[in-house]
Design a protein around this motif. Structure first.
Motif, mmCIF file in Angstrom:
data_model
loop_
_atom_site.group_PDB
_atom_site.id
_atom_site.type_symbol
_atom_site.label_atom_id
_atom_site.label_comp_id
_atom_site.label_asym_id
_atom_site.label_seq_id
_atom_site.Cartn_x
_atom_site.Cartn_y
_atom_site.Cartn_z
ATOM 1 N N MET A 1 29.992 80.544 13.445
ATOM 2 C CA MET A 1 30.299 81.711 12.633
ATOM 3 C C MET A 1 31.711 81.645 12.048
ATOM 4 S SD MET A 1 28.857 84.475 11.642
ATOM 5 C CE MET A 1 29.047 86.166 11.285
ATOM 6 N N PRO A 2 32.764 81.268 12.831
ATOM 7 C CA PRO A 2 34.107 81.195 12.242
ATOM 8 C C PRO A 2 34.187 80.148 11.132
ATOM 9 C CG PRO A 2 34.262 81.123 14.639
ATOM 10 C CD PRO A 2 32.823 81.065 14.282
ATOM 11 N N HIS A 3 33.402 79.073 11.252
ATOM 12 C CA HIS A 3 33.397 78.047 10.216
ATOM 13 C C HIS A 3 32.839 78.607 8.907
ATOM 14 C CE1 HIS A 3 33.228 74.167 8.350
ATOM 15 N NE2 HIS A 3 31.910 74.261 8.177
ATOM 16 N N MET A 4 31.824 79.431 8.996
ATOM 17 C CA MET A 4 31.218 80.022 7.808
ATOM 18 C C MET A 4 32.177 81.001 7.133
ATOM 19 S SD MET A 4 27.545 81.802 7.614
ATOM 20 C CE MET A 4 26.506 81.309 6.288
ATOM 21 N N ILE A 5 32.926 81.748 7.910
ATOM 22 C CA ILE A 5 33.892 82.695 7.351
ATOM 23 C C ILE A 5 35.009 81.937 6.630
ATOM 24 C CG2 ILE A 5 35.623 84.431 7.935
ATOM 25 C CD1 ILE A 5 33.764 85.364 10.160
ATOM 26 N N ARG A 6 35.483 80.830 7.223
ATOM 27 C CA ARG A 6 36.522 80.025 6.573
ATOM 28 C C ARG A 6 36.010 79.431 5.262
ATOM 29 N NH1 ARG A 6 39.246 76.584 11.506
ATOM 30 N NH2 ARG A 6 40.307 78.344 12.477
ATOM 31 N N SER A 7 34.772 78.979 5.267
ATOM 32 C CA SER A 7 34.192 78.420 4.044
ATOM 33 C C SER A 7 34.082 79.484 2.967
ATOM 34 C CB SER A 7 32.810 77.833 4.318
ATOM 35 O OG SER A 7 32.896 76.775 5.229
ATOM 36 N N LEU A 8 33.656 80.675 3.342
ATOM 37 C CA LEU A 8 33.529 81.771 2.391
ATOM 38 C C LEU A 8 34.886 82.165 1.826
ATOM 39 C CD1 LEU A 8 31.465 83.655 1.128
ATOM 40 C CD2 LEU A 8 31.890 85.256 2.988
ATOM 41 N N ILE A 9 35.905 82.207 2.658
ATOM 42 C CA ILE A 9 37.254 82.535 2.198
ATOM 43 C C ILE A 9 37.768 81.444 1.260
ATOM 44 C CG2 ILE A 9 39.658 82.796 2.951
ATOM 45 C CD1 ILE A 9 38.583 84.249 5.434
ATOM 46 N N SER A 10 37.497 80.192 1.580
ATOM 47 C CA SER A 10 37.923 79.081 0.727
ATOM 48 C C SER A 10 37.258 79.144 -0.641
ATOM 49 C CB SER A 10 37.595 77.749 1.389
ATOM 50 O OG SER A 10 38.308 77.607 2.586
#
Length: 71
Positions: A1-10
């Motif tokens: 889940m944290p990886h997906m949030i970082r990708s979305l922010i990027s």
């Protein structure tokens, strides 16, 4: 889940940079168009300057002038 949030922010950050860059580029391209549109045609400039009244001269081509080496 944290990886997906970082990708979305990027992805969001990249999109914002692209939008701001496009708007910035468009804002600075208009003055160039306006200044070139205000320039009269070359033939009209020659007429205004009276180029046809100048005597015909042979002009030496100096497009390939090289500096002399210093000693």
């Amino acid at each position: 889940m944290p990886h997906m949030i970082r990708s979305l922010i990027s992805v969001f950050a990249i999109a914002v940079v692209l939008v701001v860059g496009t708007l910035f580029w468009r804002a600075h391209s208009h003055p160039v168009e306006l200044s070139s549109a205000a320039m009269p045609p070359l033939a009209q400039l020659h007429t205004m300057a009276g180029v046809e009244k100048l005597p015909a001269q042979e002009i030496e081509d100096q497009s390939l002038v090289y500096p002399t080496p210093t000693r």
